[in-house]
Design a protein around this motif. Structure first.
Motif, PDB file in Angstrom:
ATOM      1  N   ARG A  85      65.384  43.513  34.313  1.00 32.57           N
ATOM      2  CA  ARG A  85      65.163  44.631  33.392  1.00 32.57           C
ATOM      3  C   ARG A  85      65.745  45.939  33.929  1.00 32.57           C
ATOM      4  O   ARG A  85      66.337  46.710  33.173  1.00 32.57           O
ATOM      5  CB  ARG A  85      63.664  44.799  33.155  1.00 32.57           C
ATOM      6  N   LEU A  86      65.623  46.183  35.229  1.00 35.02           N
ATOM      7  CA  LEU A  86      66.040  47.462  35.802  1.00 35.02           C
ATOM      8  C   LEU A  86      67.542  47.558  36.019  1.00 35.02           C
ATOM      9  O   LEU A  86      68.098  48.667  36.030  1.00 35.02           O
ATOM     10  CB  LEU A  86      65.326  47.703  37.143  1.00 35.02           C
ATOM     11  N   ALA A  87      68.207  46.435  36.206  1.00 33.37           N
ATOM     12  CA  ALA A  87      69.658  46.434  36.459  1.00 33.37           C
ATOM     13  C   ALA A  87      70.310  45.274  35.715  1.00 33.37           C
ATOM     14  O   ALA A  87      70.846  44.349  36.333  1.00 33.37           O
ATOM     15  CB  ALA A  87      69.930  46.345  37.959  1.00 33.37           C
ATOM     16  N   PRO A  88      70.307  45.299  34.382  1.00 33.86           N
ATOM     17  CA  PRO A  88      70.811  44.149  33.617  1.00 33.86           C
ATOM     18  C   PRO A  88      72.304  43.906  33.783  1.00 33.86           C
ATOM     19  O   PRO A  88      72.771  42.813  33.475  1.00 33.86           O
ATOM     20  CB  PRO A  88      70.459  44.526  32.169  1.00 33.86           C
ATOM     21  N   HIS A  89      73.041  44.897  34.258  1.00 36.77           N
ATOM     22  CA  HIS A  89      74.478  44.692  34.504  1.00 36.77           C
ATOM     23  C   HIS A  89      74.710  44.001  35.837  1.00 36.77           C
ATOM     24  O   HIS A  89      75.694  43.268  36.001  1.00 36.77           O
ATOM     25  CB  HIS A  89      75.219  46.024  34.473  1.00 36.77           C
TER      26      HIS A  89
ATOM     27  N   ARG B 203      71.822  39.060  36.474  1.00 32.60           N
ATOM     28  CA  ARG B 203      72.055  38.350  35.220  1.00 32.60           C
ATOM     29  C   ARG B 203      71.470  36.944  35.282  1.00 32.60           C
ATOM     30  O   ARG B 203      71.555  36.273  36.319  1.00 32.60           O
ATOM     31  CB  ARG B 203      73.556  38.290  34.929  1.00 32.60           C
TER      32      ARG B 203
ATOM     33  N   THR C 280      73.650  38.007  41.149  1.00 30.60           N
ATOM     34  CA  THR C 280      73.824  39.447  41.319  1.00 30.60           C
ATOM     35  C   THR C 280      75.107  39.724  42.084  1.00 30.60           C
ATOM     36  O   THR C 280      75.725  38.824  42.664  1.00 30.60           O
ATOM     37  CB  THR C 280      72.630  40.073  42.052  1.00 30.60           C
TER      38      THR C 280
ATOM     39  N   LEU D 205      65.305  52.822  35.601  1.00 34.64           N
ATOM     40  CA  LEU D 205      66.467  51.941  35.657  1.00 34.64           C
ATOM     41  C   LEU D 205      67.386  52.347  36.797  1.00 34.64           C
ATOM     42  O   LEU D 205      67.523  53.540  37.119  1.00 34.64           O
ATOM     43  CB  LEU D 205      67.234  51.997  34.333  1.00 34.64           C
TER      44      LEU D 205
ATOM     45  N   GLY E 103      72.087  51.008  34.304  1.00 36.66           N
ATOM     46  CA  GLY E 103      71.235  50.020  33.656  1.00 36.66           C
ATOM     47  C   GLY E 103      70.799  50.354  32.243  1.00 36.66           C
ATOM     48  O   GLY E 103      70.184  49.516  31.582  1.00 36.66           O
TER      49      GLY E 103
ATOM     50  N   GLY F 166      77.944  48.984  34.391  1.00 34.90           N
ATOM     51  CA  GLY F 166      76.993  49.049  33.300  1.00 34.90           C
ATOM     52  C   GLY F 166      77.384  50.094  32.276  1.00 34.90           C
ATOM     53  O   GLY F 166      78.563  50.226  31.906  1.00 34.90           O
TER      54      GLY F 166
END
Length: 543
Positions: free
Chosen positions: A92-96, A99, A168, A408, A412, A442
């Protein structure tokens, strides 16, 4: 990339002038996480790192954010629960940068992990994630396993299962925490080594820090000092006059990268190595496959750790046994690297493979807080525990909130990764480059791409086969605190991991660009390239 860019001089001035609540020594994933957590809580924070952010173990991992399914065998249920919680939070905090990644686990006749045991373990794995993972595991028939991964050997295959973890970019996740800490007010400086600790009344009160580029040395004053140097813990404790003995059990893990079309894996595959029954992974990494990892007691110090020919062949043999058409040999290895897991010696029982990945926080003889153990997936929880302890030492037991749990990481703030990739593709006109920009930066991808408007030549790829463009080195210098070619070629990008010359040609091309932009003369250009060659040799050579 000059001896002292303005931002470095400003950081050194701040380190010398200000009085900090916390000084964090070590710019790996844990140290950067501690700095960000503390800064978001409103503390005055400084972080120094002797090389680059993630230049040690944090850039030499399996690139996984995972619950640790193999830890179930050793009964480390709390660690799996914590890891599963942190995986969910980082998605959630670093969706880029974090994954979802599906795994297939095939089961063969006579396997050490029988099918019933695997399914029972994966049921527990899902339960420890509170059934809130990307998806729950599913049992697979023999035919379903081969449909998912047709390159697997069909001989003796009984069936298997699929389950979820996450992948990641380890270096960039670390960098995002460093930049996030700076954005929250921390003073953050890489390529700045601690040469001594200062002390008063029997306590550590700060540190002498030397800038690598200029040799300038400053004294940093702080009320609490945190050691987050991982494998270098024993060396730093020696500066404190520590007598605890070895605080870290060094566990070396080797990975190799090979062309993905040689292996043929579609997603991630969990294997049991035929040589010794060790659980290992075959992982997708763009055009490459990463095979790993080994686990042996580290030989030598963390500055000298590298893969050995024996370890490389172990990984290739294990992959060949499960993907027989691959027929991998030494000549197929694009890169091999080794990192030292800094396992807490107080939690180590038996060999490195069964040692706990949980962390410990100890207090040194001069009051320094020393964090050891843990793993990349749980870095944020480790950081939270460290800052809680630091607040106690500061007498601030009621430091409000846990903003680091919700804020985020840089880049993010996206609607979705796929939407960001689509937006980038429309502007860039190259789908692979767009995926790279979205995945690395991101929602901030436009900042990296913007210079190409005035200079279309920056749209060119650094290497024709890889999606990194000439705008990225300039962005790394201007916005990401890169100082050396190694910072760019090894950590801001993965060029060194994805080219057979370990980024040598890329480094030359980038050096030519930077010479033109920064006014390097021929001697400076040679010196920077020689420095890169030494670092690449240290990281990627095979003993």
């Amino acid at each position: 990339m000059s001896p002292s860019p303005p931002w470095r001089a400003a950081a050194l001035d701040a380190l010398e002038r200000e009085r900090f609540d916390i000084l964090v020594i070590g710019g790996g994933i844990v140290g950067c996480g501690v700095a960000r957590d503390a800064a978001l809580r409103g503390l005055r924070v400084a972080l120094v790192e002797k090389d680059d952010f993630a230049s040690g173990t944090s850039s030499r991992t399996s690139r996984l954010v995972h619950g640790g399914v193999r830890y179930l065998e050793h009964g480390h249920l709390h660690l799996v629960f914590e890891s599963s919680r942190e995986r969910r939070r980082l998605l959630r905090l670093a969706p880029h940068l974090v994954r979802p990644l599906p795994f297939t686990w095939p089961v063969y006749e006579g396997a050490r992990v029988a099918e019933w045991k695997l399914l029972a373990g994966l049921t527990l794995y899902d339960a420890l994630a509170l059934f809130r993972n990307v998806g729950n595991h599913r049992k697979l028939t023999r035919e379903a396993v081969l449909a998912r991964e047709p390159g697997l050997s069909p001989e003796g295959l009984l069936g298997g299962a699929t389950y979820w973890d996450a992948s990641t970019d380890d270096s960039r996740l670390t960098l995002a925490n460093a930049l996030g800490a700076a954005a929250a007010g921390a003073t953050v400086l890489n390529h700045a080594a601690v040469t001594a600790l200062t002390r008063a009344a029997g306590r550590a009160t700060g540190a002498m820090v030397r800038d690598d580029g200029t040799g300038r040395e400053v004294t940093v004053h702080a009320r609490v000092i945190v050691s987050a140097v991982g494998p270098w813990t024993d060396a730093l404790e020696a500066l404190e006059g520590g007598t605890r003995g070895h605080a870290v059990l060094g566990s070396a893990g080797v990975h190799v990268a090979v062309p993905r079309d040689r292996v043929g894996n579609r997603d991630a595959v969990t294997l049991v190595a035929p040589q010794d029954g060790r659980v290992m992974f075959v992982l997708p990494a763009a055009t490459h496959t990463i095979i790993g990892t080994t686990e042996t007691a580290a030989r030598g110090g963390p500055d000298e750790v590298r893969a050995t020919r024996e370890e490389v062949r172990y990984l290739l043999e294990a992959c060949n046994a499960n993907f027989p058409a691959a027929r991998l040999g030494d000549e197929d290895v694009v890169a091999a690297w080794s990192g030292i897991r800094p396992l807490a010696a107080t939690l180590a029982e038996g060999d490195a493979g069964s040692a706990s990945r949980e962390h410990t926080i100890a207090t040194g003889p001069l009051g320094m807080l020393v964090v050891t153990g843990g793993k990349l997936t749980t870095y944020r929880a480790m950081a939270e525990d460290v800052v809680d302890r630091a607040c106690e030492a500061l007498g601030e037991h009621e430091r409000p909130g846990r903003p680091h749990r919700e804020v985020l990481l840089p880049g993010g703030a996206m609607r979705s990764l796929s939407a960001t990739e689509h937006e980038a593709a429309a502007a860039v006109g190259d789908a692979a480059v767009a995926r790279r920009l979205a995945g690395a930066y991101g929602c901030d991808w436009r900042d990296a791409w913007r210079p190409t408007r005035d200079d279309p030549a920056l749209r060119e790829r650094i290497d024709p086969a890889l999606p990194y463009t000439m705008t990225e080195p300039l962005h790394a210098i201007a916005r990401e605190r890169a100082v050396t070619l190694g910072d760019i070629v090894i950590r801001r990008t993965h060029l060194a991991f994805e080219t057979r010359d370990h980024g040598a040609a890329a480094a030359r091309r980038i050096a030519t660009l930077l010479a033109a932009r920064l006014g390097w003369d021929a001697r400076r250009q040679r010196d920077e390239l020689a420095r890169y060659e030494r670092e690449a040799e240290r990281v990627f050579s095979v003993d």
